[in-house]
Design an enzyme around this catalytic site. Sequence first.
Site, PDB file in Angstrom:
ATOM      1  N   GLY A  86       0.777  -1.106   0.073  1.00 16.64           N
ATOM      2  CA  GLY A  86      -0.121  -0.286  -0.034  1.00 16.64           C
ATOM      3  C   GLY A  86       0.702   1.328   0.019  1.00 16.64           C
ATOM      4  O   GLY A  86       0.273   2.241   0.522  1.00 16.64           O
ATOM      5  N   SER A  87       2.003   1.109  -0.517  1.00 17.22           N
ATOM      6  CA  SER A  87       2.799   2.588  -0.483  1.00 17.22           C
ATOM      7  C   SER A  87       2.055   3.581  -1.379  1.00 17.22           C
ATOM      8  O   SER A  87       2.168   4.809  -1.316  1.00 17.22           O
ATOM      9  CB  SER A  87       4.358   2.231  -0.941  1.00 17.22           C
ATOM     10  OG  SER A  87       4.269   1.894  -2.246  1.00 17.22           O
ATOM     11  N   ASN A  88       1.717   3.101  -2.442  1.00 21.05           N
ATOM     12  CA  ASN A  88       0.555   4.166  -3.322  1.00 21.05           C
ATOM     13  C   ASN A  88      -0.329   4.785  -2.612  1.00 21.05           C
ATOM     14  O   ASN A  88      -0.859   5.854  -2.743  1.00 21.05           O
ATOM     15  CB  ASN A  88       0.370   3.741  -4.665  1.00 21.05           C
ATOM     16  CG  ASN A  88       1.492   3.577  -5.814  1.00 21.05           C
ATOM     17  OD1 ASN A  88       1.532   4.664  -6.187  1.00 21.05           O
ATOM     18  ND2 ASN A  88       1.966   2.684  -5.974  1.00 21.05           N
ATOM     19  N   LYS A 165      -6.893  -8.363  -8.677  1.00 19.89           N
ATOM     20  CA  LYS A 165      -7.951  -9.305  -9.113  1.00 19.89           C
ATOM     21  C   LYS A 165      -8.739  -8.499 -10.353  1.00 19.89           C
ATOM     22  O   LYS A 165      -8.623  -7.294 -10.274  1.00 19.89           O
ATOM     23  CB  LYS A 165      -9.192  -9.548  -8.000  1.00 19.89           C
ATOM     24  CG  LYS A 165      -8.497 -10.408  -7.015  1.00 19.89           C
ATOM     25  CD  LYS A 165      -8.176 -11.870  -7.507  1.00 19.89           C
ATOM     26  CE  LYS A 165      -7.720 -12.735  -6.064  1.00 19.89           C
ATOM     27  NZ  LYS A 165      -7.376 -13.902  -6.453  1.00 19.89           N
ATOM     28  N   LEU A 166      -9.377  -9.203 -11.158  1.00 11.47           N
ATOM     29  CA  LEU A 166      -9.933  -8.558 -12.298  1.00 11.47           C
ATOM     30  C   LEU A 166     -11.064  -7.809 -11.770  1.00 11.47           C
ATOM     31  O   LEU A 166     -11.840  -8.385 -11.082  1.00 11.47           O
ATOM     32  CB  LEU A 166     -10.362  -9.391 -13.347  1.00 11.47           C
ATOM     33  CG  LEU A 166     -10.981  -8.644 -14.670  1.00 11.47           C
ATOM     34  CD1 LEU A 166      -9.933  -7.882 -15.234  1.00 11.47           C
ATOM     35  CD2 LEU A 166     -11.532  -9.787 -15.640  1.00 11.47           C
ATOM     36  N   HIS A 183      -0.203   1.196 -13.093  1.00 14.78           N
ATOM     37  CA  HIS A 183       0.670  -0.169 -13.638  1.00 14.78           C
ATOM     38  C   HIS A 183       2.205   0.073 -13.757  1.00 14.78           C
ATOM     39  O   HIS A 183       2.558   1.249 -14.050  1.00 14.78           O
ATOM     40  CB  HIS A 183       0.166  -0.604 -15.045  1.00 14.78           C
ATOM     41  CG  HIS A 183       0.749  -1.952 -15.409  1.00 14.78           C
ATOM     42  ND1 HIS A 183       0.272  -3.014 -14.962  1.00 14.78           N
ATOM     43  CD2 HIS A 183       1.748  -2.039 -16.342  1.00 14.78           C
ATOM     44  CE1 HIS A 183       1.243  -3.797 -15.730  1.00 14.78           C
ATOM     45  NE2 HIS A 183       2.004  -3.266 -16.518  1.00 14.78           N
ATOM     46  N   ASP A 224      -5.596  -3.874 -18.016  1.00 13.70           N
ATOM     47  CA  ASP A 224      -4.416  -2.755 -18.512  1.00 13.70           C
ATOM     48  C   ASP A 224      -4.875  -2.253 -19.847  1.00 13.70           C
ATOM     49  O   ASP A 224      -3.712  -1.882 -20.664  1.00 13.70           O
ATOM     50  CB  ASP A 224      -3.022  -3.552 -18.552  1.00 13.70           C
ATOM     51  CG  ASP A 224      -2.759  -4.028 -17.070  1.00 13.70           C
ATOM     52  OD1 ASP A 224      -2.020  -5.076 -16.935  1.00 13.70           O
ATOM     53  OD2 ASP A 224      -3.313  -3.178 -15.993  1.00 13.70           O
ATOM     54  N   GLU A 253       5.886   6.437  -9.417  1.00  3.57           N
ATOM     55  CA  GLU A 253       4.641   6.030  -9.040  1.00  3.57           C
ATOM     56  C   GLU A 253       3.933   6.910  -7.993  1.00  3.57           C
ATOM     57  O   GLU A 253       2.725   7.470  -8.456  1.00  3.57           O
ATOM     58  CB  GLU A 253       4.302   4.598  -8.692  1.00  3.57           C
ATOM     59  CG  GLU A 253       4.495   3.352  -9.836  1.00  3.57           C
ATOM     60  CD  GLU A 253       4.223   2.139  -9.154  1.00  3.57           C
ATOM     61  OE1 GLU A 253       3.711   1.997  -8.402  1.00  3.57           O
ATOM     62  OE2 GLU A 253       4.904   1.225  -9.704  1.00  3.57           O
TER      63      GLU A 253
HETATM   64  N1  LIG Z   1     -11.115  -4.753 -14.927  1.00  6.18           N
HETATM   65  C1  LIG Z   1      -9.790  -4.388 -14.724  1.00  6.18           C
HETATM   66  N2  LIG Z   1      -9.393  -5.030 -13.547  1.00  6.18           N
HETATM   67  C2  LIG Z   1      -8.245  -4.647 -12.989  1.00  6.18           C
HETATM   68  C3  LIG Z   1      -7.195  -4.031 -13.859  1.00  6.18           C
HETATM   69  C4  LIG Z   1      -7.821  -3.484 -14.977  1.00  6.18           C
HETATM   70  O1  LIG Z   1      -7.006  -2.934 -16.052  1.00  6.18           O
HETATM   71  N3  LIG Z   1      -8.970  -3.611 -15.534  1.00  6.18           N
HETATM   72  N4  LIG Z   1      -5.853  -3.706 -13.577  1.00  6.18           N
HETATM   73  C5  LIG Z   1      -5.464  -4.702 -12.431  1.00  6.18           C
HETATM   74  C6  LIG Z   1      -4.077  -4.606 -12.069  1.00  6.18           C
HETATM   75  N5  LIG Z   1      -3.119  -4.987 -12.853  1.00  6.18           N
HETATM   76  C7  LIG Z   1      -2.293  -4.296 -13.556  1.00  6.18           C
HETATM   77  O2  LIG Z   1      -2.034  -3.189 -13.552  1.00  6.18           O
HETATM   78  C8  LIG Z   1      -3.026  -6.231 -12.873  1.00  6.18           C
HETATM   79  C9  LIG Z   1      -3.291  -7.143 -11.739  1.00  6.18           C
HETATM   80  C10 LIG Z   1      -3.283  -8.447 -11.759  1.00  6.18           C
HETATM   81  C11 LIG Z   1      -3.138  -9.336 -13.094  1.00  6.18           C
HETATM   82  C12 LIG Z   1      -3.155 -10.757 -12.811  1.00  6.18           C
HETATM   83  O3  LIG Z   1      -2.441 -11.431 -13.823  1.00  6.18           O
HETATM   84  N6  LIG Z   1      -3.609 -11.258 -11.820  1.00  6.18           N
HETATM   85  C13 LIG Z   1      -3.654 -12.919 -11.674  1.00  6.18           C
HETATM   86  C14 LIG Z   1      -4.217 -13.186 -10.138  1.00  6.18           C
HETATM   87  C15 LIG Z   1      -3.159 -12.816  -9.432  1.00  6.18           C
HETATM   88  C16 LIG Z   1      -3.378 -12.930  -7.657  1.00  6.18           C
HETATM   89  O4  LIG Z   1      -4.495 -13.240  -7.399  1.00  6.18           O
HETATM   90  O5  LIG Z   1      -2.216 -13.237  -6.902  1.00  6.18           O
HETATM   91  C17 LIG Z   1      -4.906 -13.390 -12.728  1.00  6.18           C
HETATM   92  O6  LIG Z   1      -5.913 -12.703 -12.814  1.00  6.18           O
HETATM   93  O7  LIG Z   1      -4.650 -14.616 -12.905  1.00  6.18           O
HETATM   94  C18 LIG Z   1      -2.829  -8.613 -13.952  1.00  6.18           C
HETATM   95  C19 LIG Z   1      -2.792  -7.184 -14.082  1.00  6.18           C
HETATM   96  C20 LIG Z   1      -6.551  -4.872 -11.328  1.00  6.18           C
HETATM   97  N7  LIG Z   1      -7.796  -5.246 -12.048  1.00  6.18           N
HETATM   98  N1  LIG Z   2      -0.315  -4.708 -12.516  1.00  3.50           N
HETATM   99  C1  LIG Z   2      -0.810  -4.334 -11.318  1.00  3.50           C
HETATM  100  C2  LIG Z   2       0.554  -3.992 -10.311  1.00  3.50           C
HETATM  101  O1  LIG Z   2       1.681  -4.827 -10.752  1.00  3.50           O
HETATM  102  N2  LIG Z   2       0.794  -2.938  -9.570  1.00  3.50           N
HETATM  103  C3  LIG Z   2       1.706  -2.491  -8.871  1.00  3.50           C
HETATM  104  O2  LIG Z   2       1.850  -3.091  -7.538  1.00  3.50           O
HETATM  105  C4  LIG Z   2       2.696  -2.257  -6.720  1.00  3.50           C
HETATM  106  C5  LIG Z   2       1.888  -1.944  -5.595  1.00  3.50           C
HETATM  107  O3  LIG Z   2       2.805  -1.460  -4.704  1.00  3.50           O
HETATM  108  P1  LIG Z   2       2.400  -0.649  -3.452  1.00  3.50           P
HETATM  109  O4  LIG Z   2       1.199  -1.650  -2.651  1.00  3.50           O
HETATM  110  O5  LIG Z   2       3.282  -0.387  -2.468  1.00  3.50           O
HETATM  111  O6  LIG Z   2       1.701   0.487  -3.785  1.00  3.50           O
HETATM  112  C6  LIG Z   2       2.847  -1.086  -7.638  1.00  3.50           C
HETATM  113  O7  LIG Z   2       4.102  -1.011  -7.900  1.00  3.50           O
HETATM  114  C7  LIG Z   2       1.931  -1.203  -8.631  1.00  3.50           C
HETATM  115  O8  LIG Z   2       2.532  -0.385  -9.871  1.00  3.50           O
END
Ligand SMILES: Nc1nc2c(c(=O)[nH]1)N[C@@H](CN(C=O)c1ccc(C(=O)N[C@@H](CCC(=O)O)C(=O)O)cc1)CN2
Ligand SMILES: NCC(=O)N[C@@H]1O[C@H](COP(=O)([O-])[O-])[C@@H](O)[C@H]1O
Length: 289
Positions: A86-88, A165-166, A183, A224, A253
Amino acid sequence: MEAAAVASSGTGLRCSLNPVPRQQRRSARVGFTTKRQPCAVTCRRLLLRPNARLYRAASASASLDSGAGNSGVSRKRLAVFLSGGGSNFRSIHEAALGGEVNGDVVALITDKPGCGGAEYARCNGIPVIVFPKSKSAPEGVSTDELLNVLRDLKVDFVLLAGYLKLIPGELVQAYPRSMLNMHPSLLPAFGGKGYYGSRVHKAVIASGARYSGPTVHFVDEQFDTGRTLAQRVVPVLANDTPEQLAARVLHEEHQVYVEAVAALCEDRIVWREDGVPLIKSRTNPNVYT
Ligand SMILES: Nc1nc2c(c(=O)[nH]1)N[C@@H](CN(C=O)c1ccc(C(=O)N[C@@H](CCC(=O)O)C(=O)O)cc1)CN2
Ligand SMILES: NCC(=O)N[C@@H]1O[C@H](COP(=O)([O-])[O-])[C@@H](O)[C@H]1O
């Protein structure tokens, strides 16, 4: 949805104050007191009764601050989604407390109730809601219940900050042009399913790319692929480890997400005719980035 379901989402925490040497003191907001504490805060996980009171107080206290910021725009109400440290989230919360962001974080949503971001939220009086429901998190809420909670809290914007999660389509559609994600690569490169956390930086290094950096984008129904709002660029050094690159990107970020959220909360996002969102400068309204 009844507050009780939100309350059962996590154990409360009692935050105790430990006196620290003056040079290490930092203000911290604990619970709903507006008085800043001149000490570091140590939060201990205690098995307290469900925090329904916390949820009601959060929605009450946040509503007290609904005045307009210095931008003349009404103060916005933010929900943050995360799965990790959670740093962001902390950067955004501190920017909100410090006045750089014209908003208040009124809810923290996570699929990992024990993660660092959830701990920080509890220590700062921000209700934690577990989503989605899963075997490892049976106390989680459904998509419909979450939509009801976000509506009851009058959430204006949803910010994803390391949520893994999605986000389901119903939730995306409920927040058109009002949901952002951070991202850790220069999208569209190195994005999509499977690209999160250190996996992204490992792929960037393996590709031989000479530059990387964070992307803030609007969220659509796939991973993404939403419209890019802001990016920063950092060099990828020849001997970088994934951890070193991650740290360099994370530093950027924290800045670019706060700038993007500040623009969102001041209604400074302008949509170009071709659908590209731009940020209008706070100081010069003729400048867009
Ligand atoms: N509808 C959307 N949901 C999410 C998005 C988005 O753009 N549209 N962004 C993600 C964040 N993210 C990248 O920025 C991202 C997060 C997770 C994954 C991924 O492949 N997750 C795995 C499961 C990982 C786990 O549960 O440990 C998976 O789905 O198989 C890809 C990109 C947040 N949601
Ligand atoms: N695709 C999603 C993804 O990889 N997000 C990344 O998770 C980290 C969370 O850091 P934080 O918990 O310290 O904010 C951040 O680097 C963010 O860009």
